[in-house]
Enzyme design. Structure first.
Site, PDB file in Angstrom:
ATOM      1  N   VAL A   3      37.051  35.822  31.568  1.00 45.09           N
ATOM      2  CA  VAL A   3      36.529  36.295  32.848  1.00 45.09           C
ATOM      3  C   VAL A   3      35.174  35.656  33.134  1.00 45.09           C
ATOM      4  O   VAL A   3      34.888  35.187  34.244  1.00 45.09           O
ATOM      5  CB  VAL A   3      36.441  37.833  32.868  1.00 45.09           C
ATOM      6  CG1 VAL A   3      35.739  38.322  34.134  1.00 45.09           C
ATOM      7  CG2 VAL A   3      37.836  38.453  32.775  1.00 45.09           C
ATOM      8  N   CYS A   4      34.330  35.588  32.107  1.00 50.77           N
ATOM      9  CA  CYS A   4      32.993  35.005  32.278  1.00 50.77           C
ATOM     10  C   CYS A   4      33.073  33.523  32.640  1.00 50.77           C
ATOM     11  O   CYS A   4      32.226  33.011  33.387  1.00 50.77           O
ATOM     12  CB  CYS A   4      32.175  35.201  31.013  1.00 50.77           C
ATOM     13  SG  CYS A   4      31.868  36.939  30.593  1.00 50.77           S
ATOM     14  N   THR A   5      34.069  32.835  32.126  1.00 54.03           N
ATOM     15  CA  THR A   5      34.253  31.422  32.474  1.00 54.03           C
ATOM     16  C   THR A   5      34.429  31.257  33.974  1.00 54.03           C
ATOM     17  O   THR A   5      33.817  30.383  34.605  1.00 54.03           O
ATOM     18  CB  THR A   5      35.466  30.853  31.713  1.00 54.03           C
ATOM     19  OG1 THR A   5      35.213  30.910  30.311  1.00 54.03           O
ATOM     20  CG2 THR A   5      35.747  29.410  32.116  1.00 54.03           C
ATOM     21  N   LEU A  45      30.992  32.031  35.862  1.00 57.91           N
ATOM     22  CA  LEU A  45      29.980  30.980  35.799  1.00 57.91           C
ATOM     23  C   LEU A  45      30.334  29.823  36.730  1.00 57.91           C
ATOM     24  O   LEU A  45      29.459  29.242  37.378  1.00 57.91           O
ATOM     25  CB  LEU A  45      29.813  30.499  34.358  1.00 57.91           C
ATOM     26  CG  LEU A  45      29.108  31.511  33.445  1.00 57.91           C
ATOM     27  CD1 LEU A  45      29.310  31.156  31.986  1.00 57.91           C
ATOM     28  CD2 LEU A  45      27.627  31.569  33.770  1.00 57.91           C
TER      29      LEU A  45
END
Length: 219
Positions: free
Chosen positions: A44-46, A49
């Site tokens: 999810v963080c990928t 960002l």
């Protein structure tokens, strides 16, 4: 420590992908968005960002500095950036803090102050609370705190909308109603009397209730 709206954002010195920063000096009297991640190479963080990297011109246009944080070392951030560029089309174009000693995570109340050790060996699961957004005003006060679950990607269009509202409030004595977007009518704050409103809002306003007056967006 539990941070509240209106508190001064804690200062720190920490390594980033753009070199060491002293946070208050780096902020330099600008609006700041600090958003954090529990671990590098998480799915999810990928996507988040990559999204912020694509939206960077919108933050720049508003005079907002963006900085990310993940508990892993800066050298890992550089490797992750290659994956983000490959899968999302844009690599991070803003600094990413390496919070290996968990100092910033603790300062900002994302991990308990008595958390032992550093980032080595910790997982996304036991760092799950490190998924926050802080919006910090030029006077270094915290204006917004959001905490997201691991499985829900953050809506950065909403973050931009909130910044638009906050910057409008900072410049004029207005608030924004539910679902407000740029160009729509705004609310005259109750602290402004009708007499004062005549000079502040010469185009006039609509009184729905004594406590609810709307007017065209200033500026």
């Amino acid at each position: 420590m539990t941070l509240k709206l209106g508190d001064i954002a804690p200062d720190f010195t920490q390594d980033t992908t753009e070199g060491p920063i002293h946070f208050h000096d780096w902020a330099d009297g600008k609006w700041v968005v600090l958003f954090s991640h529990p671990k590098d190479f998480t799915p999810v963080c990928t996507t988040e960002l990559g999204t912020v990297a694509r939206l960077k011109p919108e933050f720049d246009r508003r005079g907002v500095k963006v900085i990310g944080l993940s508990v892993d070392p800066v050298e890992n951030h550089a490797k992750w950036a290659a994956d983000i560029a490959e899968t999302q089309g844009t690599a991070p174009n803003f600094p990413m803090i390496g919070d290996t000693d968990l100092k910033v995570s603790k300062l900002y109340g994302m991990l308990p102050a008595d958390t032992a050790g550093g980032s080595d060996g910790r997982t996304a699961a036991n760092n799950a609370t490190v998924r926050n957004v802080f919006i910090i005003a030029p006077d270094k006060t915290i204006k917004l705190i959001l905490v997201y679950p691991m499985t829900t990607g953050r809506n950065f269009d909403e973050i931009l909308r909130v910044i638009d509202s906050m910057q409008l409030t900072a410049a004029h004595k207005v608030a924004t109603p539910a679902d407000w977007n740029q160009g729509q009518d705004v609310i005259i704050v109750p602290a402004v009397s009708d007499e004062d409103a005549k000079s502040l809002f010469p185009a006039g306003w609509t009184t729905h209730k004594p406590y609810l007056r709307t007017t065209k967006q200033p500026g």
